[in-house]
Scaffold this motif. Structure first.
Motif, mmCIF file in Angstrom:
data_model
loop_
_atom_site.group_PDB
_atom_site.id
_atom_site.type_symbol
_atom_site.label_atom_id
_atom_site.label_comp_id
_atom_site.label_asym_id
_atom_site.label_seq_id
_atom_site.Cartn_x
_atom_site.Cartn_y
_atom_site.Cartn_z
ATOM 1 N N UNK A 27 18.615 -20.892 10.877
ATOM 2 C CA UNK A 27 17.583 -21.325 11.796
ATOM 3 C C UNK A 27 16.433 -22.009 11.060
ATOM 4 N N UNK A 28 15.828 -22.980 11.733
ATOM 5 C CA UNK A 28 14.722 -23.695 11.112
ATOM 6 C C UNK A 28 13.415 -22.960 11.400
ATOM 7 N N UNK A 29 12.363 -23.242 10.657
ATOM 8 C CA UNK A 29 11.098 -22.491 10.791
ATOM 9 C C UNK A 29 10.461 -22.558 12.178
ATOM 10 N N UNK A 30 10.812 -23.547 12.988
ATOM 11 C CA UNK A 30 10.204 -23.672 14.315
ATOM 12 C C UNK A 30 10.930 -22.857 15.386
ATOM 13 N N UNK A 31 12.057 -22.257 15.045
ATOM 14 C CA UNK A 31 12.819 -21.484 16.035
ATOM 15 C C UNK A 31 12.165 -20.142 16.300
ATOM 16 N N UNK A 32 12.321 -19.659 17.509
ATOM 17 C CA UNK A 32 11.759 -18.364 17.897
ATOM 18 C C UNK A 32 12.426 -17.237 17.113
ATOM 19 N N UNK A 37 19.534 -15.891 13.214
ATOM 20 C CA UNK A 37 20.895 -15.571 12.806
ATOM 21 C C UNK A 37 20.940 -15.775 11.298
ATOM 22 N N UNK A 38 22.027 -15.419 10.634
ATOM 23 C CA UNK A 38 22.082 -15.649 9.176
ATOM 24 C C UNK A 38 21.830 -17.115 8.845
ATOM 25 N N UNK A 39 21.116 -17.366 7.755
ATOM 26 C CA UNK A 39 20.792 -18.738 7.358
ATOM 27 C C UNK A 39 22.050 -19.451 6.878
ATOM 28 N N UNK A 40 22.245 -20.628 7.417
ATOM 29 C CA UNK A 40 23.347 -21.484 6.990
ATOM 30 C C UNK A 40 22.783 -22.851 6.644
ATOM 31 N N UNK A 41 23.463 -23.545 5.767
ATOM 32 C CA UNK A 41 23.050 -24.883 5.362
ATOM 33 C C UNK A 41 23.973 -25.896 6.028
ATOM 34 N N UNK A 42 23.363 -26.889 6.650
ATOM 35 C CA UNK A 42 24.093 -27.914 7.387
ATOM 36 C C UNK A 42 24.040 -29.203 6.566
ATOM 37 N N UNK A 52 25.150 -26.319 13.715
ATOM 38 C CA UNK A 52 25.130 -24.930 13.275
ATOM 39 C C UNK A 52 26.285 -24.172 13.922
ATOM 40 N N UNK A 53 27.081 -23.451 13.110
ATOM 41 C CA UNK A 53 28.200 -22.699 13.681
ATOM 42 C C UNK A 53 27.757 -21.463 14.469
ATOM 43 N N UNK A 54 26.529 -21.005 14.277
ATOM 44 C CA UNK A 54 26.043 -19.829 14.984
ATOM 45 C C UNK A 54 25.442 -20.157 16.348
ATOM 46 N N UNK A 55 24.468 -21.063 16.371
ATOM 47 C CA UNK A 55 23.733 -21.303 17.616
ATOM 48 C C UNK A 55 24.048 -22.647 18.262
#
Length: 71
Positions: A27-32, A37-42, A52-55
């Motif tokens: 998730x990026x810093x602006x997300x609620x 979710x676990x941090x992933x790199x896109x 993003x595979x999570x959201x």
């Protein structure tokens, strides 16, 4: 109540928003906080966008932006 995924958000980023290798993280810093979710790199270095595979958030480079030192 059924659980369905809402339509994914699209986030436009600039080359300066990317890491040196052309990736952004989600998730990026602006997300609620509740949507964490676990941090992933896109990786945006190949075709200028990724999801993003999570959201399901789609990250794409703004028009004219280039990453990875390729001009």
């Amino acid at each position: 109540m059924s659980t369905t995924q809402a339509s994914a958000a699209t986030v436009e980023v600039t080359a300066k928003d990317c890491q040196h290798n052309g990736t952004v993280f989600c998730p990026n810093p602006k997300m609620a906080l509740w949507s964490n979710h676990p941090r992933v790199f896109i990786d945006l270095s190949h075709n200028g966008q990724g999801q993003c595979p999570y959201c399901g958030t789609v990250y794409k480079l703004k028009a004219g932006e280039v990453v990875g030192g390729h001009h």
